[in-house]
Scaffold this motif. Structure first.
Motif: not given
Length: 540
Positions: A141, A333, A336, A386-387, A390
């Motif tokens: 990540l 993670p 965030l 990234l949020s 996901l």
């Protein structure tokens, strides 16, 4: 887990280093495509003899193709594989760069810039994949964050190196530099290829109908936001463009809403979490215009040229790299939202510190605040993307196209829309301040008369007529008034950005505190779904 993406086997350290270095090269190449254009737009405009509107179309077509083609590029990779994707787009862009070296025309430049948007979208994906290959599984990540951030380093770096490239005033050097970077990238990805990817039958006939409706609508929005401030918003075609964009995008969404396997999952895109994600991402891009439009415009107003701003942009580049490294190191993670709130706070503080700028302000006075902005610009981006990733992957790989559309539109339209909004606000405030200043300047005022005499004295050796000297003094005084009005208007821009960033900080900080008190992980469901998907994949 995701067709179209390369497998992630264990690599020896030497190969990981190779993947890392190629990721840096590919990322910088993709970032320089747009960074060199925006940094040297005036030079290109002058060399090709373009008007301001024609030059504006060069940036507009880049944004159009960049945001629109991201929809199809994901499915292209899924159906034809990552290697074919790499070869086709890099070789095609290399051919266009080669043609650009020999054909210097507005039409050629438009074609190259439109192709640049497509290639930049592909190179950003390649950069991400190469960094993820370079990282061990537990740091993968972090590789995603680096892959997102490295292309952003190119934006200030392009402004730092542009004076050296144009030292002899020949824009051909820019084209040669772009050609060389593309050639190096093609050679590098050919020498060390990504692992193979799973292929699936991704395209459906209705995908092209959706694209045929959605892409022109988004392209029109890009054109309106890119050129509205230049041609002004009352120009007829601006209204026609907006009027056409809304039904085109609406028709595409209606088609997708009724499909069994949509290209754009409208129900997911309209969910509360995704709408909130899009608003936050676009708002952050708007706030970051404090640097790209505000600080740069202010320094230009006080007479700073490109050569004088090299140390300034070198400092901004260093702050950007620091933000990228710290973002990767601090990535969590499970939390965030905190880096996004922290970045918003930095922007608010920096903007408020800049509101006392004056005609003596120089780059040295802006080092601290612009370092804060540059740090925030990259620090928030990895966690934000990234949020979204996901949330998309937890629903299945098919949602990645929808996420790509949301993220690309929020970033591109947030960036050019932010510049358009702030630019319009600055022009309106400049006219307001100019009127106020002009009304206070009366020829009967002894101080004004003295200033006119002093300014006119600069022409004593060339103009013998005192009336003409006074006229020239009036022209110089008008220029000084215009400069002061512009500076005051930029201070208003900084105040506006600081106020908006404060509102954003209060909202984000409030949500973060609420989640901490309640012990809630905003992405808990998504992370659990991802873990279940990994277990099923391992069992299979």
């Amino acid at each position: 887990m995701m067709p179209g993406s390369p497998a992630t086997p264990d690599h020896p350290v030497s190969r990981r280093i190779g993947y890392f270095l190629i990721g840096v090269l590919v990322g910088l190449t993709g970032g320089f495509i747009n960074g060199l254009l925006t940094a040297n737009l005036q030079q290109i405009q002058g060399a090709l003899g373009l008007t301001s509107t024609e030059a504006g179309w060069l940036t507009a077509v880049y944004s159009m193709s960049n945001v629109c083609m991201s929809l199809l590029l994901i499915k292209f990779r899924q159906q034809f594989g990552i290697q074919r994707f790499t070869r086709i787009f890099l070789i095609a862009f290399l051919a266009l760069n080669l043609a650009q070296l020999f054909v210097h025309s507005y039409g050629t430049e438009l074609i190259v810039r439109a192709a640049s948007g497509v290639v930049a979208s592909g190179l950003s994906t390649l950069c991400l994949f190469y960094f993820m290959q370079a990282m061990p599984a537990k740091w993968r990540l972090k590789g995603l964050v680096l892959g997102i951030g490295v292309p952003q380093v190119s934006v200030p770096l392009a402004r730092a190196i542009s004076p050296a490239l144009l030292v002899d005033g020949n824009i051909q050097n820019l084209f040669v530099f772009e050609f060389g970077l593309t050639l190096l990238s093609l050679a590098a990805v050919s020498l060390l290829r990504l692992p193979p990817s799973e292929r699936i039958q991704a395209f459906e006939p209705l995908d092209f109908l959706t694209f045929g409706l959605f892409a022109p609508g988004v392209a029109l929005l890009c054109a309106v936001f890119s050129l509205g401030r230049t041609v002004w918003w009352t120009t007829a075609w601006i209204g026609y463009g907006l009027a056409a964009a809304i039904p085109l995008i609406g028709a595409a969404l209606i088609v997708e809403h009724n499909r069994a396997n949509p290209l754009l999952n409208t129900r997911w895109m309209a969910s509360r979490d995704i709408v909130r994600f899009a608003i936050v991402a676009a708002s952050m891009r708007l706030l970051l215009s404090e640097q790209t439009f505000g600080a740069t415009g202010l320094l230009t107003s006080v007479g700073m040229g490109q050569d004088q701003l090299v140390p300034f942009y070198a400092m901004v580049t260093a702050a950007t790299i620091a933000g990228l490294v710290l973002s990767a190191i601090m990535l969590n993670p499970m939390d965030l939202l905190r880096p996004v709130a922290f970045s918003c706070g930095l922007i608010a503080l920096a903007a408020f510190l800049d509101i006392d700028s004056n005609n003596l302000t120089r780059p040295a006075q802006l080092y601290l605040t612009q370092a804060m902005i540059a740090f925030a610009a990259i620090y928030f981006m990895g966690p934000t993307m990234l949020s979204g990733v996901l949330r998309a992957l937890s629903k299945g790989p098919s949602h990645l196209v929808s996420f790509s559309a949301i993220f690309g539109i929020s970033q591109q339209l947030g960036g050019i829309g932010g510049a358009a909004l702030l630019g319009t606000f600055q022009i309106v405030r400049e006219r307001f301040h100019s009127e106020i200043l002009t009304q206070s300047l009366l020829v009967t005022d002894p101080q004004v008369a003295l200033r006119l005499q002093q300014l006119g004295a600069a022409y004593n050796r060339t103009l013998g007529d005192p009336v003409l000297r006074q006229g020239e003094g009036a022209v110089l005084l008008a220029q000084q008034v215009s400069r002061e009005a512009n500076i005051l208007a930029f201070n208003d821009v900084f105040l506006l950005i600081g106020s908006l960033a404060t509102i954003g900080l209060i909202y984000l900080l409030g949500r973060w505190i609420y989640f901490k008190i309640k012990g809630i992980n905003p992405l808990g469901k998504e992370l659990a779904a991802m873990a279940a998907m990994r277990e099923r994949a391992a069992g299979a």
